[in-house]
Design an enzyme around this catalytic site. Structure first.
Site, PDB file in Angstrom:
ATOM      1  N   HIS A  94      -3.359   2.905   5.455  1.00 32.52           N
ATOM      2  CA  HIS A  94      -3.898   3.346   7.451  1.00 32.52           C
ATOM      3  C   HIS A  94      -3.968   4.999   7.286  1.00 32.52           C
ATOM      4  O   HIS A  94      -4.181   5.175   7.750  1.00 32.52           O
ATOM      5  CB  HIS A  94      -3.662   2.759   8.526  1.00 32.52           C
ATOM      6  CG  HIS A  94      -4.687   3.002   9.729  1.00 32.52           C
ATOM      7  ND1 HIS A  94      -4.658   1.918  10.409  1.00 32.52           N
ATOM      8  CD2 HIS A  94      -3.870   4.045  10.520  1.00 32.52           C
ATOM      9  CE1 HIS A  94      -5.609   2.385  11.655  1.00 32.52           C
ATOM     10  NE2 HIS A  94      -4.882   3.905  11.305  1.00 32.52           N
ATOM     11  N   GLU A  95      -2.620   5.364   7.403  1.00 31.88           N
ATOM     12  CA  GLU A  95      -3.044   6.939   7.881  1.00 31.88           C
ATOM     13  C   GLU A  95      -3.226   7.495   6.937  1.00 31.88           C
ATOM     14  O   GLU A  95      -3.531   8.615   6.944  1.00 31.88           O
ATOM     15  CB  GLU A  95      -1.130   7.004   7.934  1.00 31.88           C
ATOM     16  CG  GLU A  95      -0.554   6.605   9.091  1.00 31.88           C
ATOM     17  CD  GLU A  95      -1.331   6.875  10.375  1.00 31.88           C
ATOM     18  OE1 GLU A  95      -2.023   8.009  11.023  1.00 31.88           O
ATOM     19  OE2 GLU A  95      -1.222   6.148  11.265  1.00 31.88           O
ATOM     20  N   HIS A 104      -7.015   8.300   6.986  1.00 26.67           N
ATOM     21  CA  HIS A 104      -7.186   9.476   8.064  1.00 26.67           C
ATOM     22  C   HIS A 104      -7.108  10.488   6.848  1.00 26.67           C
ATOM     23  O   HIS A 104      -7.649  11.619   7.588  1.00 26.67           O
ATOM     24  CB  HIS A 104      -6.048   9.639   9.315  1.00 26.67           C
ATOM     25  CG  HIS A 104      -6.409   8.107  10.392  1.00 26.67           C
ATOM     26  ND1 HIS A 104      -7.156   8.060  11.369  1.00 26.67           N
ATOM     27  CD2 HIS A 104      -5.710   6.945  10.477  1.00 26.67           C
ATOM     28  CE1 HIS A 104      -7.313   7.476  11.738  1.00 26.67           C
ATOM     29  NE2 HIS A 104      -5.981   6.353  12.128  1.00 26.67           N
ATOM     30  N   GLU A 143     -10.751   6.257  12.730  1.00 25.64           N
ATOM     31  CA  GLU A 143     -10.780   5.009  12.494  1.00 25.64           C
ATOM     32  C   GLU A 143     -11.901   4.038  11.810  1.00 25.64           C
ATOM     33  O   GLU A 143     -10.679   3.686  10.915  1.00 25.64           O
ATOM     34  CB  GLU A 143     -10.269   4.584  14.077  1.00 25.64           C
ATOM     35  CG  GLU A 143      -9.447   4.826  15.158  1.00 25.64           C
ATOM     36  CD  GLU A 143      -7.880   4.631  14.196  1.00 25.64           C
ATOM     37  OE1 GLU A 143      -7.658   3.041  14.148  1.00 25.64           O
ATOM     38  OE2 GLU A 143      -6.894   4.517  14.200  1.00 25.64           O
TER      39      GLU A 143
HETATM   40 CO    CO Z   1      -5.338   5.150  13.429  1.00 23.72          CO
END
Ligand code: CO
Length: 502
Positions: free
Chosen positions: A266-267, A270, A296
């Site tokens: 997830h990170e 980003h 997101e």
């Molecule tokens: Co996030």
């Protein structure tokens, strides 16, 4: 010879560079405060950060800044990057200038008290302690909304701060549709009688091997370790100082090995977004992600759409078995299902891919209700619990599990939650377009080639930085407006297979 416009633009970019240097200094020091700093340094670091934020405020609100805004507003047709620069500094300037300074000072005091009261209240599971603070925070936000815009709907004004262009009207439509579809799917899953076993993941696995597999996934995704770092912190986050230094953190739990893997992915989503923003956009303030929601969409794209896909799991399964001999004997089918188990829970941050959006929609509906004055702060716990029961079929037993769950409102962030679910919706719209453009892309993923996914995202989204606002970007990339259709289709297809639904 340079004309007046070019000279002014050069000057503007130099001014903006100073602002960027300050912001990245603040970001480095804040990262350090979370990841490295000795405890006793907290008060001094607070002083330093307070001073630097004051300097940042001065640059953002100076007469010089006003001069730039006036000049470029009157300069006629601008190119897309200059237009975005102007829009960004003007929005920030107006935010500060339209609200009386003493209001901000009062509010910041309130927020810093509210956060420690909230923490205490959550520990004691006692909403009545936090209630008077929440009441004031809501009142201030209504006042701010009136200062910032003449819009009838105050909540629209707040939404626009976090996700430009998003309105209650639009969210009612897409969130309403999504909510009904997820609730229906969830009821079918519950009736299916299919039970997924994920107990083999819920064990203690050595931290060094959790880190190794996290780094493996990040490397495959295309995270550039020469322009970033992975560290450990209790709450995973991403921070960037510029496109050559983007740092992420993860946390190694000893009761669920999936947690650190998916937070890395997830990170990483980003971070790759920030690393991909082109050098030409440095010193413009728009050399970063387009919005919270678009950010997101990238992290969730990697985490869920790619990371939890059957194709990626097929590639990842042997790596997992190699890294964790503890998983020996687990079949691929069981592995894949356990990666995608659906289990309604009370805690947003622990929610699965299907139910996650319901947690957000509940918060959206509650924010909308208190911003319009339809409910009072006294009624919030009951409203919260009622909605959990209605949508997720479970009910909090106390305030800590319910209304006091998240720090956002205590931090003054009203209108922020929708970004998370918008990320899911945008992501599925991007997926639809990506598969159209590259039909065999998931065959590549199955063979461990994630580069095609990365290149598509880079070429279609990342390279624009924040030049376009989210709604403009969605239209530009997919040719369509924001809509929940593709995300609903995606969820139905995926979970019908996993849970044998007819
Ligand atoms: Co996030």
């Amino acid at each position: 010879m340079k004309n007046d416009f070019d000279v002014k633009m050069q000057e503007f970019k130099e001014y903006i560079s100073r602002l960027e240097y300050l912001r990245s200094t603040i970001a480095v020091l804040s990262w350090d405060a979370s990841v490295n700093m000795p405890k006793k340094s907290v008060p001094y670091r607070g002083e330093v950060l307070g001073y630097l934020s004051g300097e940042e405020y001065k640059l953002e609100t100076s007469d010089k800044m006003k001069e730039f805004i006036d000049y470029f507003s009157a300069a006629g047709e601008l190119d897309d990057v200059s237009k975005a620069m102007l829009r960004t500094v003007k929005k920030q300037y107006d935010m500060y200038k339209k609200v009386p300074e003493e209001k901000y000072t009062e509010y910041n005091m309130l927020i810093s008290n509210a956060q420690s009261v909230w923490e205490d209240a959550k520990n004691k599971s006692d909403y009545s302690m936090f209630k008077p603070y929440l009441k004031k925070i809501i009142e201030y936000n209504k006042e701010f909304a009136d200062c910032l815009s003449s819009s009838e709907n105050k909540y629209d004004t707040l939404l626009d701060i976090y996700e430009p262009g998003i309105t209650v009207e639009k969210l009612d439509e897409v969130f309403g549709e999504l909510r009904d579809a997820i609730v229906e799917l969830l009821r079918k899953i519950e009736k299916s009688g299919v039970k997924v076993n994920d107990s083999f993941f819920r064990k203690k696995f050595p931290e060094d091997r959790q880190e190794a597999i996290g780094r493996f996934a990040l490397d495959k995704m295309g995270f550039d370790f020469d322009a970033g770092r992975l560290d450990t912190y209790m709450h995973p986050f991403t921070t960037n100082f510029n496109n050559k230094d983007v740092r992420i953190t993860t946390f190694y739990r000893d009761d669920d090995v999936r947690s650190s893997i998916f937070s890395c992915i997830h990170e990483g989503g980003h971070a790759i977004y920030e690393q991909d923003v082109p050098d030409e956009l440095q010193h413009t303030l728009v050399g970063m992600g387009a919005s919270m929601g678009i950010h997101e969409s990238q992290s969730r794209f990697y985490e869920n759409i790619v990371g939890r896909s059957k194709a990626f799991c097929k590639f990842f399964y042997p790596e997992m078995l190699k890294t964790f001999p503890e998983l020996k004997g687990i079949s691929f089918e069981d592995f894949y299902k356990a990666m995608n188990i659906v289990e309604p829970s009370l805690v947003r941050t622990e929610a699965d891919e299907l139910t996650y959006s319901l947690h957000i929609i509940i918060r959206y509906e509650i924010e909308k209700a208190f911003m319009s004055g339809k409910v009072t702060v006294d009624e919030l716990p009951e409203l919260w619990n009622k909605k959990y029961k209605e949508y997720l079929g479970i009910e909090p037993e106390n305030d800590a599990e319910g209304i006091l769950q998240d720090v956002h409102w205590a931090g003054g962030m009203i209108g922020y939650f929708p970004s998370y679910a918008l990320g899911n919706i945008y992501g599925a719209q991007f997926l639809h377009k990506m598969v159209n453009d590259v039909p065999d892309i998931f065959d590549k993923v199955e063979n461990g080639d994630l580069d095609s996914v990365h290149q598509w995202l880079k070429e279609n989204i990342h390279k624009y930085g924040a030049v376009y606002e989210p709604q403009e970007l969605i239209k530009k990339v997919t040719g369509e407006e924001l809509n929940a259709k593709y995300f609903i289709q995606y969820l139905n297809n995926k979970y019908s297979e996993i849970y044998n639904l007819k």
